[in-house]
Write a protein that holds these residues in place. Structure first.
Motif, PDB file in Angstrom:
ATOM      1  N   HIS A  34      30.348  40.959  43.274  1.00 35.70           N
ATOM      2  CA  HIS A  34      30.567  41.709  44.212  1.00 35.70           C
ATOM      3  C   HIS A  34      30.175  41.700  44.878  1.00 35.70           C
ATOM      4  CE1 HIS A  34      27.156  44.564  45.113  1.00 35.70           C
ATOM      5  NE2 HIS A  34      26.823  43.663  45.607  1.00 35.70           N
ATOM      6  N   TYR A  86      34.204  44.437  41.818  1.00 36.25           N
ATOM      7  CA  TYR A  86      34.322  46.316  43.323  1.00 36.25           C
ATOM      8  C   TYR A  86      32.551  45.447  42.993  1.00 36.25           C
ATOM      9  CZ  TYR A  86      39.345  47.269  43.079  1.00 36.25           C
ATOM     10  OH  TYR A  86      40.518  47.261  43.014  1.00 36.25           O
ATOM     11  N   ALA A  87      32.273  46.495  44.142  1.00 31.34           N
ATOM     12  CA  ALA A  87      30.826  47.555  44.223  1.00 31.34           C
ATOM     13  C   ALA A  87      29.954  47.853  43.010  1.00 31.34           C
ATOM     14  CB  ALA A  87      30.643  47.862  45.583  1.00 31.34           C
ATOM     15  N   GLY A  88      29.091  46.943  42.819  1.00 33.63           N
ATOM     16  CA  GLY A  88      28.425  47.256  41.781  1.00 33.63           C
ATOM     17  C   GLY A  88      27.450  46.662  40.880  1.00 33.63           C
ATOM     18  N   ALA A 139      33.452  44.151  57.604  1.00 31.50           N
ATOM     19  CA  ALA A 139      31.712  44.194  58.240  1.00 31.50           C
ATOM     20  C   ALA A 139      31.439  43.695  57.138  1.00 31.50           C
ATOM     21  CB  ALA A 139      31.857  45.418  58.265  1.00 31.50           C
ATOM     22  N   SER A 140      31.868  43.642  56.071  1.00 33.26           N
ATOM     23  CA  SER A 140      31.557  43.898  54.510  1.00 33.26           C
ATOM     24  C   SER A 140      31.711  42.377  53.643  1.00 33.26           C
ATOM     25  CB  SER A 140      31.686  44.847  53.540  1.00 33.26           C
ATOM     26  OG  SER A 140      31.556  45.103  52.448  1.00 33.26           O
ATOM     27  N   VAL A 156      31.523  42.717  50.154  1.00 32.08           N
ATOM     28  CA  VAL A 156      32.172  43.449  49.561  1.00 32.08           C
ATOM     29  C   VAL A 156      33.864  43.475  48.624  1.00 32.08           C
ATOM     30  CG1 VAL A 156      31.545  45.252  47.441  1.00 32.08           C
ATOM     31  CG2 VAL A 156      29.371  44.168  49.042  1.00 32.08           C
ATOM     32  N   THR A 157      33.680  42.791  48.143  1.00 32.07           N
ATOM     33  CA  THR A 157      35.225  42.529  47.351  1.00 32.07           C
ATOM     34  C   THR A 157      36.031  44.297  47.505  1.00 32.07           C
ATOM     35  OG1 THR A 157      35.157  41.453  45.785  1.00 32.07           O
ATOM     36  CG2 THR A 157      36.326  42.502  45.652  1.00 32.07           C
ATOM     37  N   THR A 158      37.267  43.782  47.806  1.00 35.88           N
ATOM     38  CA  THR A 158      38.108  45.234  47.650  1.00 35.88           C
ATOM     39  C   THR A 158      39.722  45.294  47.867  1.00 35.88           C
ATOM     40  OG1 THR A 158      38.862  44.678  50.216  1.00 35.88           O
ATOM     41  CG2 THR A 158      37.392  46.028  50.808  1.00 35.88           C
ATOM     42  N   PRO A 174      38.682  50.448  53.648  1.00 33.98           N
ATOM     43  CA  PRO A 174      38.302  49.767  53.412  1.00 33.98           C
ATOM     44  C   PRO A 174      38.442  48.478  53.316  1.00 33.98           C
ATOM     45  CG  PRO A 174      38.344  51.617  51.644  1.00 33.98           C
ATOM     46  CD  PRO A 174      39.417  52.155  52.445  1.00 33.98           C
ATOM     47  N   ARG A 175      40.191  48.064  53.018  1.00 31.95           N
ATOM     48  CA  ARG A 175      40.885  46.170  53.378  1.00 31.95           C
ATOM     49  C   ARG A 175      40.778  45.713  54.715  1.00 31.95           C
ATOM     50  NH1 ARG A 175      46.026  45.088  50.362  1.00 31.95           N
ATOM     51  NH2 ARG A 175      45.168  43.247  51.140  1.00 31.95           N
ATOM     52  N   ASN A 194      38.061  46.790  56.381  1.00 30.76           N
ATOM     53  CA  ASN A 194      36.294  47.015  56.737  1.00 30.76           C
ATOM     54  C   ASN A 194      35.279  45.373  56.982  1.00 30.76           C
ATOM     55  OD1 ASN A 194      33.673  46.614  56.676  1.00 30.76           O
ATOM     56  ND2 ASN A 194      33.528  48.220  55.280  1.00 30.76           N
TER      57      ASN A 194
END
Lengths: 498, 496
Positions: B276, B282-284, B61-62, B64-66, B56-57, B59
């Motif tokens: 997020h 984090y996501a959500g 592309a996103s 959203v916090t990792t 995830p870190r 990634n």
């Protein structure tokens, strides 16, 4: 990440949190604070305030899972920074969702081959699942009506008045009329006969509930299917059924495998279930499964490319955590069919203990049935002096959170208490709850009835204001009134923690 | 909970997971297995398969916090079994949400008194937030039209073609027409002039984006506000504005406080922001704030009683976890204004380092602006020999996930790569990324051009037999195998 601010207080980093200034300052409520604070202080301050929340495991109001194995907690924490929607970046997580969908579809006897992929997806909860299913029905119905050249501006959906609020939300937000089959005393679920009568050409589907929120009962989906099949033959409307199995979907297959409620019935086109209820996962995961590809109109599915590759998406939510999906898969392979069955059997056993204990007290009428979701809904045989709401308030003193509520129309004068038995509610806890209930009953029996007190207070006020003068009260009367008011005040303060 | 099964196989308690039979069986994919397995085995098997997910870190592309601090992780884990919707049972958690709403509303300069409660709600993400905001606009508009005795069956919404997919979902699911202002090469956000032209009596709102997903740009909300005010004066339609500040909402106040984009502009009636993304959770979690009570029709709010007490609810989701709401509050009080500003400044700085590094290679056009969301969107100056998608594929070998995508209409011929700089993307990582991109370019340069190979094949397919020398055939075969091996190596992550 690490904030370097000029340290005006040189001893700052030495002080333990409770020695520092951070516990003297009022915690911010309306505006973001100007400066940062150390992470330990932030943690402590928030953690401490949260101690005043109810204990989730004693929250007997909720169907939602409150305990999972530590191994699963590990998996959850490890994936908390994975944004579930990044399918291309996290293909294994996506694969796990697909496996869950397959397993649930098979559990519900969907007509899929052994190695065929089922049609369905993971959602944040049954609310989202129901909205997606409803959207699919609405769109299919509109297409059919357009093809027939008939008006399609007044869709409706037939359900019982016992539906969970998300159906009412769906109806209001997506502009579908809700035609509710009213309940009646002693019959707290949707009557299939009345439901089928309400069906007309604008009905996009009939929604049956497997595991009513109010009493845990399973509605008779088989009967509904038969009656609706007959009506469809006569009218040619092809009205389908959706089963809201939010609670029951993970109970019926294990405890009542012969009960026909799922895709074995030909009119059932989609089913939703909450992974976070008896799917035994923490809050945040639901599932919706469609019978076949045809039941999910292709035009509702979006394809995006800006995360790197083509990605189909049909959910209301986009970014969300991956933890619960992984946890659901963990439960499926960890427990397997026999594991789920044992847990449901244990829940039913604890329910039985609770129910029999309550019956033995002689003061309660059991409103829930033996077959259904493991819960006990009960009302007071005599609620003229004290109500279930008082019982519920008093039980909070012991830490138990048990909701009391009135039934929806047309049974509004019935008020019940409901205890939901989850996986982590053992027999010991059931027995302890019973003894606490007995204690509370004894206590409130000695108290004057609040209902009559209120009436007295109201009459006193009316007398005062109507006459314009103050009626002469004896000293004792005044004293009594004052004491009553203060007692009520204290009671109110004790039970409403905010 | 603990199952008592006759241990006919001594397997269960004695063997380590990797010695047991559980790692010999293939994992169930289609049907629930009949039997249970020990929890250690379940954990290990799933954990191992998940190793093959992207990191995830890395990634990039996103948005959203990792990454979050361990103290916050502790709070989140402790709250994982709290169902957020049980407001009566968890009053403190509910209170924390309200405090977040208050703070975010004031961050956006909502017209509130000092101790007045703001109108807003926490959601699962900006998608839900946008749908709720859109619903409010749709209902207000319908009520207005009904009162005027005019038809209200054809609502529409005006946005740029660069909108995130959730606007298209909103339009399709809630039966609102989407009127998109097309982009053009060199101008990848919504043009306020064109947007206002498209507004008609059926427009429920104009949606501006603060932080376009494609290149991080902030749309000019002030200009939109000014133009729309004028139009409203002429037409009397009262068309409002919604600002989709999913990314930009937690950047603009800290880096560009003079930029007027929020409730300071009178036509802005609601704003959504993703907790997020640059809210650093984090996501959500997402947030939607309304200017005032009037902007949220009461009829959309439900009241339920079966959890024990009267509970108002206006969200699409019902049950959900509490962890992210608590984490958001943690961040707001832990970091405070200065903390967020420091984080955003760091992100901006690292984005500049990355941008300059890419410019120095001489192979890229930078498509993103300096101001906006800290990200770098770039395309190849010359993509005849190889394109952005191939660069993205090759970067995967190093572990980096950098997406490549085409712009929406009318700029579909433009392809970009995009790197999002989040809080946890330090300068060291930025420099390493530039190094790896340079390596990838070298490798791609050394591959024979694909074009010539296709030409040869085409000739052959026309029916004429092309006589090839032994050398040519050998080269063709070697090229084919080289590509094959490369594909195998780079597609390691696409296991399904």
């Amino acid at each position: 990440m690490v904030i370097s601010s000029t340290n005006t207080d040189s001893a700052e980093h030495l002080n333990c949190t409770f020695a520092s200034r951070y516990v003297r300052a009022a915690v911010p409520k309306f505006k973001m604070p100007e400066t940062s604070i150390p992470k330990e202080a932030a943690y402590q301050v928030i953690n401490d305030e949260l101690m005043l929340d109810g204990n989730p495991r004693l929250n007997l109001a909720s169907f939602v899972t409150t305990w999972m194995e530590p191994e699963c907690d590990k998996l959850i924490m490890a994936s908390v920074n994975k944004n579930y929607v990044d399918m291309d970046e996290y293909p294994v997580t996506t694969e796990l969702q697909n496996r869950c969908v397959n397993m649930i579809a098979h559990l519900f006897n969907a007509p899929v081959g052994d190695d065929e992929t089922a049609i369905g997806l993971g959602t944040v909860g049954s609310s989202e699942a129901i909205m997606l299913a409803g959207l699919a029905f609405k769109r299919k119905w509109q297409q059919r009506r357009k093809a027939q050249g008939k008006p399609y501006d007044k869709p409706n959906i037939v359900t019982g008045a016992n539906v969970q609020v998300c159906w009412e939300k769906f109806a209001r937000y997506f502009e579908v009329e809700l035609k509710e089959v009213k309940l009646r005393e002693e019959y707290y679920i949707m009557d299939p006969v009345q439901a089928v009568e309400l069906v007309d050409e604008n009905t996009i589907c009939v929604a049956a509930i497997l595991g009513s929120t109010l009493t845990g009962e399973f509605e008779d989906v088989k009967l509904l299917n038969e009656l609706l099949t007959k009506k469809n033959e006569e009218t040619g409307w092809e009205t389908p059924i959706h089963v809201d199995a939010a609670s029951g979907g993970f109970i019926a297959p294990f405890l009542y495998p012969e009960l026909e409620w799922d895709f074995r019935l030909p009119l059932v086109k989609s089913i939703n279930v909450s992974g976070h209820k008896y799917g035994l996962v923490y809050a945040g995961v639901g599932w919706v499964v469609w019978r076949t590809k045809d039941d999910l109109p292709e035009e509702l599915i979006f394809h995006i490319n800006y995360l790197g590759t083509d990605q189909p998406t049909f959910t209301l939510n986009f970014s969300k955590g991956s933890s619960q999906i992984i946890a659901q898969y963990y439960q499926f392979i960890r427990l397997g069919f026999e594991g789920y069955k044992h847990i449901m059997e244990n829940c039913m056993e604890s329910t039985r203990v609770l129910r029999e204990g309550l019956e033995k007290m002689g003061r309660f009428k059991i409103v829930s049935k033996d077959v259904g979701v493991p819960l006990v809904a009960f009302s007071l045989k005599d609620s003229s002096k004290h109500t279930v709401f008082e019982l519920s308030e008093n039980l909070r003193r012991f830490g138990w959170i048990i909701p009391a509520y009135t039934m929806p129309p047309n049974a509004e004068k019935i008020a019940v208490l409901r205890v939901v038995v989850r996986e982590d509610f053992s027999r010991n806890l059931a027995e302890r709850l019973l003894s606490n209930i007995e204690e509370v009953l004894k206590e409130i029996d000695t108290l004057p009835s609040r209902l009559s007190t209120k009436a007295a207070h109201v009459t006193a006020t009316i007398n005062e204001t109507q006459d314009g003068k103050f009626p002469k009260k004896s000293e004792t009367e005044t004293l009594e009134e004052v004491t009553r008011q203060w007692k009520r005040f204290v009671d109110g303060r004790r039970t409403g923690a905010c | 909970m603990v199952l008592s099964k006759t241990a006919s196989e001594s397997d269960v308690s004695i063997h380590s997971t990797f010695a047991s039979r559980y790692v010999r069986n293939s994992l169930p994919r289609f049907q629930m297995p009949d039997n249970s397995i020990p929890k250690e085995a379940a954990y290990q098997i799933i954990n191992d398969e998940l190793m093959l997910d992207g990191n995830p870190r890395l990634n990039l592309a996103s948005f959203v916090t990792t990454w979050m601090e361990p103290e916050c992780d502790k709070l989140m884990m402790a709250a994982i079994n709290k169902n957020y919707v049980d407001m009566d049972e968890y009053p403190v958690t509910t209170e924390l949400q309200n405090r977040c709403v208050n703070m975010i509303a004031r961050l956006f300069n909502a017209p509130l008194e000092e101790s007045e409660a703001a109108v807003g709600v926490g959601t699962v993400g900006s998608s839900e937030a946008i749908m709720l905001a859109g619903l409010a606009f749709k209902r207000k508009w319908q009520n207005k039209r009904k009162a005027e005795g005019k038809p209200y069956d054809k609502p529409n919404i005006v946005t740029g073609a660069n909108v995130q997919v959730c606007w298209e979902k909103f339009a399709r699911y809630f039966e609102v027409e989407l009127k998109e202002v097309k982009l053009r090469e060199g101008y990848y956000v919504m043009d306020p002039v064109k947007a206002v032209e498209m507004v008609d009596e059926n427009t429920i709102c104009v949606a501006a984006i603060l932080g376009s997903t494609l290149n991080g740009e902030f749309e000019d909300v002030k200009l939109l506000n000014d133009l729309l005010l004028e139009k409203n004066k002429q037409t009397g339609w009262d068309t409002p504005i919604h600002v989709d500040a999913a990314s930009g909402g937690f950047i603009a106040p800290f880096l560009y406080p003079e930029l007027e984009w929020d409730f300071r502009l009178p036509l802005v009636k609601s704003i959504n922001v993703s907790g997020h993304k640059y809210g650093l959770v984090y996501a959500g979690i997402g947030w939607v704030i309304w200017r005032s009570k009037e902007d949220l029709p009461d009829e959309l709010i439900f009241h339920i009683n079966y959890l024990g007490a009267d509970q108002p609810t206006f969200t699409l989701n019902f049950s959900k976890g509490s962890s992210q709401v608590i984490a958001q509050y943690y961040q707001l009080i832990r970091l405070g204004w200065e903390g967020y500003r420091n984080v955003m400044e760091n992100c901006h700085e690292n984005a500049m380092v990355l941008k300059e590094g890419l410019e120095k290679t001489g192979c890229f056009n930078i498509v993103s602006k300096d101001d906006g969301v800290p990200l770098v969107a770039f395309s190849l100056k010359d993509n005849k020999r190889y394109n952005e998608f191939e660069v993205a594929e090759m970067l995967r070998r190093f572990g980096w996930i950098v997406p490549a995508y085409t712009m929406p209409a009318d700029a579909q011929h433009v392809t970009v790569l995009r790197v999002v700089v989040r809080e946890d993307f330090s300068r060291t990582l930025a420099e390493r990324l530039v190094l790896d991109i340079t390596k990838v370019l070298h490798e791609l340069d050394s591959l024979p051009a694909k074009l010539s190979v296709t030409c040869e094949q085409k000739n052959g397919k026309n029916g004429t037999v092309v006589k090839k020398t032994v050398m040519e055939t050998q080269r063709e075969v070697t090229d084919y195998w080289k590509k094959f091996v490369l594909e195998r190596k780079t597609n390691k992550n696409t296991i399904c």
